[in-house]
Design an enzyme around this catalytic site. Structure first.
Site, mmCIF file in Angstrom:
data_model
loop_
_atom_site.group_PDB
_atom_site.id
_atom_site.type_symbol
_atom_site.label_atom_id
_atom_site.label_comp_id
_atom_site.label_asym_id
_atom_site.label_seq_id
_atom_site.Cartn_x
_atom_site.Cartn_y
_atom_site.Cartn_z
ATOM 1 N N GLU A 150 30.070 -24.386 31.059
ATOM 2 C CA GLU A 150 29.720 -25.880 30.681
ATOM 3 C C GLU A 150 29.357 -26.710 32.093
ATOM 4 O OE1 GLU A 150 28.714 -27.078 28.002
ATOM 5 O OE2 GLU A 150 29.215 -24.927 27.245
ATOM 6 N N GLU A 192 21.443 -27.869 26.690
ATOM 7 C CA GLU A 192 21.343 -26.728 25.782
ATOM 8 C C GLU A 192 20.089 -25.806 26.347
ATOM 9 O OE1 GLU A 192 23.517 -26.242 23.579
ATOM 10 O OE2 GLU A 192 24.461 -28.138 23.870
#
Length: 296
Positions: A228, A154
């Site tokens: 991602e 994150e």
């Protein structure tokens, strides 16, 4: 994980629809649409209008993303200088340590929200005004190394500026959404009586703008899946390759344990193997993510 993209797209669609409804109402009431001429549509004027509306909606969504996430998820922001439990202190210290390693000069806000799902997300309009939030389900399910891998992932999203680049992409998509919706709405209104044309034009704009926004989200999701892999690599650089792989493996183990009804939801979010779900999935297949990290 998927929350970051979900809140951004939802906010964008709501803002774009609101702007579209307000502008269409003004047009309907005043009878004035400045990109229309006696001969039809001035395409250049409409394109400029669409770009202004589209990028305004995208940047408003970005500005509201952190606030929306807090309100909708009930995120409890942890005060680094206040009284914290050992688990809360551990989360704050990990995020701050990883953020410094990523070169961030302003520490993200850190929050926890009550939910049994195993989830975490990062959001915020800039690197200086970002938020990293984790669910209680993630903290209860994963061990310390897996939690660190998730947090590193994150933080990598923030360091990579993924929300800003996604906003620029969303602005381009919004431009075409607004442009095409109005072109088709104008064409559709020509097939009815003149007195009904303003009403048909208004309704068609809203319907097609919503439809094209949903279709446009497929492009945003495809870009999200691409980013991602970059966040996984960034997480591996920050926390260590083994911890990042362990975090993804723990997430895969959790997905495999959930019951059939939950499996459908989790598949859509992070383990998309079905052809239809791949189009709207914000994350690539977990096996592929693990394979790419192992091959580094």
């Amino acid at each position: 994980m998927a929350r970051r993209i979900f809140f951004f797209i939802l906010t964008n669609i709501m803002i774009l629809l609101t702007i579209g409804i307000v502008l269409s109402l003004i047009t309907t009431l005043t009878g004035f649409e400045w990109y229309l001429t006696g001969d039809g549509i001035n395409l250049l004027s409409l394109l400029i209008f669409s770009a202004i509306v589209g990028f305004t909606g995208a940047f408003m969504s970005l500005a509201m993303s952190r606030w929306m996430a807090k309100k909708m998820m009930g995120v409890h922001v942890l005060d680094p200088d206040g009284p914290l439990s050992p688990r809360e202190r551990m989360i704050v210290e990990k995020v701050h340590r990883l953020s410094r390693a990523a070169g961030l000069t302003h520490m993200p806000e850190v929050g926890i929200y009550q939910s049994p799902e195993v989830n975490a997300f990062a959001t915020g309009p800039t690197k200086k005004r970002s938020l990293v939030a984790v669910s209680t389900g993630l903290l209860d399910t994963m061990d310390d190394d897996a939690v660190e891998g998730v947090l590193a992932h994150e933080v990598a999203h923030i360091a990579n500026g993924d929300m800003v680049t996604m906003t620029l992409l969303q602005g381009v998509i919004n431009t075409f959404v607004v442009f095409l919706a109005r072109v088709i709405a104008f064409a559709a209104s020509r097939f009815v009586r003149e007195d009904l044309q303003p009403v048909v034009h208004f309704i068609a704009i809203i319907v097609f703008q919503l439809l094209f926004s949903i279709l446009g989200s497929i492009v945003v999701m495809a870009y999200s899946r691409y980013r991602e892999f970059h966040a996984d690599r960034g997480g591996a650089d920050l926390a260590g390759k083994d911890k990042m792989i362990h975090a993804l493996s723990s997430l895969k183990a959790y997905v495999n344990r959930v019951d059939d009804s939950q499996q459908a939801l989790q598949t859509l979010k992070i383990n998309n193997k079905q052809s239809l779900s791949k189009l709207f999935a914000s994350h690539p297949d977990l096996d592929e993510r693990i394979r790419r990290l192992e091959a580094r």
